[in-house]
Design a protein around this motif. Structure first.
Motif, PDB file in Angstrom:
ATOM      1  N   THR A 230       0.833  -1.198   0.000  1.00 24.46           N
ATOM      2  CA  THR A 230       0.000   0.000   0.000  1.00 24.46           C
ATOM      3  C   THR A 230       0.870   1.252   0.000  1.00 24.46           C
ATOM      4  N   ARG A 231       0.196   2.407  -0.015  1.00 24.88           N
ATOM      5  CA  ARG A 231       0.895   3.691   0.077  1.00 24.88           C
ATOM      6  C   ARG A 231       1.761   3.767   1.337  1.00 24.88           C
ATOM      7  N   THR A 232       1.299   3.135   2.427  1.00 29.96           N
ATOM      8  CA  THR A 232       2.047   3.162   3.682  1.00 29.96           C
ATOM      9  C   THR A 232       2.992   1.969   3.823  1.00 29.96           C
ATOM     10  N   LEU A 233       3.171   1.217   2.750  1.00 29.11           N
ATOM     11  CA  LEU A 233       4.112   0.109   2.645  1.00 29.11           C
ATOM     12  C   LEU A 233       3.676  -1.149   3.394  1.00 29.11           C
ATOM     13  N   ALA A 234       2.383  -1.249   3.708  1.00 28.17           N
ATOM     14  CA  ALA A 234       1.847  -2.478   4.296  1.00 28.17           C
ATOM     15  C   ALA A 234       1.602  -3.490   3.178  1.00 28.17           C
ATOM     16  N   GLU A 235       1.926  -4.741   3.422  1.00 26.80           N
ATOM     17  CA  GLU A 235       1.724  -5.754   2.386  1.00 26.80           C
ATOM     18  C   GLU A 235       0.266  -6.214   2.340  1.00 26.80           C
ATOM     19  N   VAL A 236      -0.306  -6.258   1.146  1.00 20.19           N
ATOM     20  CA  VAL A 236      -1.713  -6.647   0.964  1.00 20.19           C
ATOM     21  C   VAL A 236      -1.853  -7.647  -0.177  1.00 20.19           C
ATOM     22  N   THR A 237      -0.811  -8.411  -0.447  1.00 19.89           N
ATOM     23  CA  THR A 237      -0.820  -9.342  -1.572  1.00 19.89           C
ATOM     24  C   THR A 237      -2.023 -10.278  -1.520  1.00 19.89           C
ATOM     25  N   HIS A 238      -2.318 -10.810  -0.334  1.00 18.88           N
ATOM     26  CA  HIS A 238      -3.391 -11.798  -0.216  1.00 18.88           C
ATOM     27  C   HIS A 238      -4.763 -11.223  -0.519  1.00 18.88           C
ATOM     28  N   ARG A 239      -4.890  -9.898  -0.466  1.00 17.83           N
ATOM     29  CA  ARG A 239      -6.193  -9.272  -0.727  1.00 17.83           C
ATOM     30  C   ARG A 239      -6.440  -9.021  -2.214  1.00 17.83           C
ATOM     31  N   LEU A 240      -5.409  -9.132  -3.025  1.00 18.69           N
ATOM     32  CA  LEU A 240      -5.523  -8.706  -4.422  1.00 18.69           C
ATOM     33  C   LEU A 240      -5.070  -9.795  -5.394  1.00 18.69           C
ATOM     34  N   PRO A 241      -5.717 -10.964  -5.360  1.00 25.26           N
ATOM     35  CA  PRO A 241      -5.293 -12.044  -6.268  1.00 25.26           C
ATOM     36  C   PRO A 241      -5.440 -11.664  -7.736  1.00 25.26           C
ATOM     37  N   GLU A 242      -6.425 -10.805  -8.068  1.00 26.02           N
ATOM     38  CA  GLU A 242      -6.613 -10.410  -9.459  1.00 26.02           C
ATOM     39  C   GLU A 242      -5.439  -9.577  -9.961  1.00 26.02           C
ATOM     40  N   VAL A 243      -4.863  -8.753  -9.083  1.00 31.27           N
ATOM     41  CA  VAL A 243      -3.690  -7.962  -9.463  1.00 31.27           C
ATOM     42  C   VAL A 243      -2.477  -8.874  -9.617  1.00 31.27           C
ATOM     43  N   VAL A 244      -2.331  -9.844  -8.721  1.00 29.35           N
ATOM     44  CA  VAL A 244      -1.239 -10.815  -8.821  1.00 29.35           C
ATOM     45  C   VAL A 244      -1.269 -11.506 -10.179  1.00 29.35           C
ATOM     46  N   GLU A 245      -2.446 -11.917 -10.622  1.00 29.34           N
ATOM     47  CA  GLU A 245      -2.552 -12.622 -11.893  1.00 29.34           C
ATOM     48  C   GLU A 245      -2.173 -11.735 -13.067  1.00 29.34           C
TER      49      GLU A 245
END
Length: 507
Positions: A230-245
């Motif tokens: 995120t903007r504050t550098l928190a990891e949110v990979t698990h929330r955005l599988p569509e972006v990962v793909e």
């Protein structure tokens, strides 16, 4: 170091408007810290402890508050260790264990320390120690060039660790901090201008790009390992599988991308910001899909691009992710820039960002190379109450409760006022003094922290828009509200209506 020394320093910083005085006070504190306390103390000073949010809300904090200690005894290390325990406690019986940890912590704290701890845990601490000021203070304490400290902080994404390295290490070690794929960097920020034309006068030839009303993301890919921050550098990979793909499908091995993600409607237009953020913040699967749009690339396959001109970076981005580039045009023509701005607004977006084509990626900086242009909306609202200030505003009524007229009684009494938000932004010292005197004259009831007033005072408020919110009866809340001026020429009956504000929602 005793926590009391840190709290006293935050009081000193909050009580002055002088940047130099703030830097001096913070640098003196940093010099006196034990090395083991530096990273933790920096996180506390900018109200972002190194543990992040530890899951304590108002209810838990209020329940834990008891009689304060008479004398200070807590150390910075004690608070840091307690935050570690709060973060690490999970599973059966964890609620009771967390409550006990919090009670022990607050029982050992003085009244001033209790207020500081609550501010840290609830994310509502206002110390006046903005990150830029503290960066300057780190450089001062370490006797190093501020540009070297700033660059190390932006590339490491961690001002606390940068402070530790700067103060205890060598200049060469600080200069050796570099860009690492997989480690988030502070995002580049934009200044503001009233129009695309005005922005272009500053930047010269520029990329004029749509400003999307989404959530900022920074995506790192190392082979098949993809991380999203995120903007504050928190990891949110698990929330955005569509972006990962999407990123997994790009023709690259290693890459760092900067962009936005947002929800789109069936016609391809942006859904309300609140819907994007609701989905963005959800750990569980949701039906709403978030689409990524990228506007910069910082690294590709072993090549750092931070110091390359924007034009080069955009060329790389066009090659690897053409279908996911934010719309825009490169131009030096004000007429073209204004047309792109109108097109962005017509498509339901916030405005544009005008970016100098020769600019490097200055992470963490708000310079003149990127300039955002958004229409400023102003509305006349009624002051319903005002909260007593803290820090430099102690003894002054500061945070305004704002209401919109409800002429039909759709959300309350006909002709009454519906609360739509609060703000303490934009208030000059003169206005603070004036409203402190005026609102005490208009007081109808009060608590220790808030004075409710007769709803007769009209204030002009600038906002960036509204968003859906269950907090207020009208179902909306103001976004980025700030005071423009008081309207002595208007009566409360002439204030803008809740229906007018609700019309700003994108349906």
């Amino acid at each position: 170091m005793l926590l009391d020394e840190l709290v006293k320093t935050t009081d000193t910083v909050a009580s002055t408007r002088s940047r130099l005085a703030k830097v001096d006070a913070l640098a003196d504190l940093l010099r006196r810290l034990e090395p083991a306390d530096i990273a933790a103390a920096v996180g506390l000073l900018i109200a972002r402890p190194r543990q992040g949010r530890v899951g304590i809300g108002w209810r838990g904090m209020t329940a834990a508050m008891g009689e304060p200690a008479a004398e200070p005894s807590l150390t910075v290390a004690d608070l840091d260790a307690a935050l570690d325990r709060l973060l690490g406690t999970a599973g059966a019986g964890s609620a009771a264990e967390r409550a006990a940890t919090l009670r022990l912590l607050t029982a050992a704290a003085t009244e001033r320390e209790q207020a500081f701890i609550a501010g840290v845990l609830l994310g509502e601490l206002r110390t006046g120690a903005l990150e830029g000021v503290l960066t300057d203070a780190v450089a001062r304490a370490a006797d190093l060039p501020v540009d070297a400290v700033r660059r190390a902080a932006m590339l490491s994404g961690d001002l606390g660790e940068t402070a530790l390295l700067a103060i205890t290490g060598t200049a060469a070690e600080l200069d050796a901090v570099g860009l690492v794929v997989g480690r988030p960097v502070q995002p580049m920020l934009a200044a503001t201008a009233a129009s695309a034309t005005a922005a272009l006068e500053v930047t010269g030839e520029a990329s004029v790009e749509y400003k999307l009303d989404g959530a900022r993301i920074q995506v790192h890919r190392v082979g098949d390992d993809i991380r999203i921050y995120t903007r504050t550098l928190a990891e949110v990979t698990h929330r955005l599988p569509e972006v990962v793909e999407v990123v997994r499908g790009l023709p690259v091995r290693d890459v760092i991308l900067d962009g936005e993600t947002l929800a789109l409607d069936e016609d391809g237009g942006p859904r309300p910001f609140q819907e994007t953020m609701s989905r963005f913040g959800a750990d569980a699967a949701r039906a709403t899909v978030l689409h990524p749009w990228f506007f910069d690339v910082l690294h590709i396959d072993g090549r750092d691009l931070l110091d390359e001109p924007l034009l080069t970076r955009l060329g790389v981005l066009e090659r690897i992710a053409p279908e996911h580039r934010i719309p825009g045009e490169i131009t030096a023509d004000a007429a073209v820039a204004e047309r792109v701005s109108r097109d962005a607004l017509a498509a339901g977006h916030e405005g544009v960002v005008v970016k100098a084509v020769g600019s490097a990626y200055a992470a963490g900086r708000r310079g003149s190379n990127w300039i955002k242009v958004k229409p400023v909306l102003t509305y006349d609202l009624v002051v319903l109450a005002c909260e007593w200030g803290s820090g430099r505003r102690t003894g002054l009524l500061s945070n305004l409760h704002l209401g919109a007229l409800d002429p039909t009684g759709e959300f309350g009494e006909p002709g009454g006022y519906v609360m739509v938000g609060k703000t303490f932004k934009g208030l000059t010292d003169a206005l603070l003094r004036w409203q402190t005197e005026r609102f005490q004259e208009l007081e109808v009831r009060s608590t220790a922290g808030t004075v409710w007033v007769e709803p007769v005072t009209v204030v002009e408020i600038a906002i960036d828009g509204v968003q859906r919110s269950p907090r207020y009866p009208g179902g909306i809340a103001l976004r980025f509200a700030r005071v423009k001026r008081y309207r002595d020429d208007k009566t409360a009956a002439e204030a803008d209506t809740i229906q007018t504000l609700r019309a700003l929602l994108r349906l």
